[in-house]
Design a protein around this motif. Structure first.
Motif, short mmCIF file in Angstrom:
data_model
loop_
_atom_site.label_atom_id
_atom_site.label_comp_id
_atom_site.label_asym_id
_atom_site.label_seq_id
_atom_site.Cartn_x
_atom_site.Cartn_y
_atom_site.Cartn_z
N PHE A 1 -12.09 15.48 -1.99
CA PHE A 1 -11.15 14.57 -2.37
C PHE A 1 -11.74 13.70 -3.74
CE2 PHE A 1 -9.41 15.14 1.61
CZ PHE A 1 -8.21 15.53 1.39
N SER A 2 -11.12 13.45 -4.69
CA SER A 2 -11.33 12.56 -6.19
C SER A 2 -11.45 10.96 -5.33
CB SER A 2 -10.82 12.94 -6.96
OG SER A 2 -9.37 12.20 -6.72
N PHE A 3 -12.46 10.59 -6.14
CA PHE A 3 -12.52 9.01 -5.72
C PHE A 3 -11.36 8.21 -6.13
CE2 PHE A 3 -13.58 4.54 -6.95
CZ PHE A 3 -14.22 4.08 -5.71
N SER A 4 -10.64 8.58 -7.21
CA SER A 4 -9.43 8.00 -7.57
C SER A 4 -8.25 8.33 -6.55
CB SER A 4 -8.81 8.46 -9.04
OG SER A 4 -8.53 9.68 -8.81
N ASP A 5 -8.01 9.53 -5.93
CA ASP A 5 -7.04 9.58 -4.91
C ASP A 5 -7.53 8.93 -3.71
OD1 ASP A 5 -5.50 11.34 -6.30
OD2 ASP A 5 -6.58 13.04 -5.77
N ILE A 6 -8.95 8.86 -3.28
CA ILE A 6 -9.13 8.06 -2.11
C ILE A 6 -8.96 6.56 -2.28
CG2 ILE A 6 -11.28 7.12 -0.90
CD1 ILE A 6 -12.39 9.91 -1.58
N LYS A 7 -9.27 6.02 -3.46
CA LYS A 7 -9.13 4.56 -3.73
C LYS A 7 -7.33 4.35 -3.58
CE LYS A 7 -9.63 1.06 -7.26
NZ LYS A 7 -9.99 0.67 -8.58
N THR A 8 -6.55 5.15 -4.11
CA THR A 8 -5.04 5.07 -4.05
C THR A 8 -4.80 5.16 -2.59
OG1 THR A 8 -4.79 5.85 -6.26
CG2 THR A 8 -2.90 6.15 -4.74
N ALA A 9 -5.23 6.01 -1.87
CA ALA A 9 -4.66 6.33 -0.42
C ALA A 9 -5.13 5.06 0.52
CB ALA A 9 -5.33 7.78 0.09
N LEU A 10 -6.57 4.59 0.14
CA LEU A 10 -6.68 3.30 1.07
C LEU A 10 -6.11 2.26 0.70
CD1 LEU A 10 -10.77 3.82 0.55
CD2 LEU A 10 -9.37 3.94 2.72
N GLU A 11 -5.65 1.88 -0.70
CA GLU A 11 -4.68 1.10 -1.11
C GLU A 11 -3.42 1.07 -0.40
OE1 GLU A 11 -4.80 1.00 -5.31
OE2 GLU A 11 -6.70 0.11 -5.38
N GLU A 12 -2.76 2.15 -0.45
CA GLU A 12 -1.47 2.36 0.19
C GLU A 12 -1.61 2.22 1.50
OE1 GLU A 12 0.37 5.94 -0.98
OE2 GLU A 12 0.19 5.54 -2.95
N PHE A 13 -2.66 2.58 2.32
CA PHE A 13 -2.84 2.51 3.88
C PHE A 13 -3.08 1.07 4.24
CE2 PHE A 13 -5.46 2.44 7.36
CZ PHE A 13 -4.80 3.25 8.24
N GLU A 14 -3.61 0.18 3.37
CA GLU A 14 -3.58 -1.14 3.64
C GLU A 14 -2.43 -1.87 3.64
OE1 GLU A 14 -6.78 -2.72 1.34
OE2 GLU A 14 -8.67 -1.40 2.54
#
Length: 202
Positions: free
Chosen positions: A185-198
């Motif tokens: 997974f790309s860092f940008s997708d991970i960052k987006t997913a973490l933000e949405e998850f939070e």
């Protein structure tokens, strides 16, 4: 050349030429191709018998492997070549294709669905997994081009399944990010997913 046989363990039958061991088959094959002990055979007859034995062995191996899970043509052949010769492997593969037990396109489609729905893999990891499983590149590329893979949603699913408790630990976020990046997974997708998850957790 004088042929004879001895019984081995279970269903095994050992064949000898001039009292010297040559090859092992099974009792079912020997019942179909029985040759009386002491019979003289020539080189061509022996080679034909050995070819039949190896083909039967390859076919039985195919049935065994395919009963456990589906395989690609390439993957199955690679496994067959560990125990049988190239010619027997090719003939057995062709037989499986004739019977409809092998189909790279159907196999790739089922594998893709499994990797998306059960493993939540990234597109790049799915491509690698398909390559490792012997799926032809043109098939995997076509399937992946048409597939709807939401990497962000896959990451969120993985967080829920595997990483939720790690996020709350000290340094946990960095470890989770590293683990997800290793999964392709790309860092940008991970960052987006973490933000949405939070946001969804609040």
């Amino acid at each position: 050349m004088i042929i004879s046989h001895t019984k081995g363990r279970g269903k095994k039958i050992h064949l000898l030429i001039d009292n010297e061991y040559k090859i092992t088959t099974d009792i079912d094959f020997w019942a179909e191709h029985y040759i009386k002990d002491g019979t003289e055979i020539d080189e061509d007859e022996w080679e034909e018998l050995v070819e039949s034995i190896n083909y039967r062995k390859a076919v039985n191996k195919c049935y065994d492997l395919l009963s456990r899970r589906d395989h690609s043509v390439k993957e199955l052949k690679t496994k067959l070549l560990r125990t049988v010769d190239e010619n027997s492997a090719e003939k057995a593969i062709n037989r499986m294709l004739e019977l409809g037990y092998l189909d790279d396109e159907k196999y790739a489609q089922k594998l893709l669905e499994h990797l998306i729905n059960n493993k939540n893999m990234s597109k790049s990891f799915i491509r690698q997994e398909m390559y490792k499983r012997g799926v032809p590149t043109e098939i995997s590329s076509s399937l992946l081009e048409d597939a709807e893979i939401d990497n962000v949603e896959s990451i969120k699913e993985l967080i829920i399944k595997k990483y939720k408790t790690k996020l709350s630990a000290e340094g946990g976020t960095d470890k989770v990010i590293a683990a997800l990046m290793r999964k392709g997974f790309s860092f940008s997708d991970i960052k987006t997913a973490l933000e949405e998850f939070e946001d969804e957790e609040i």
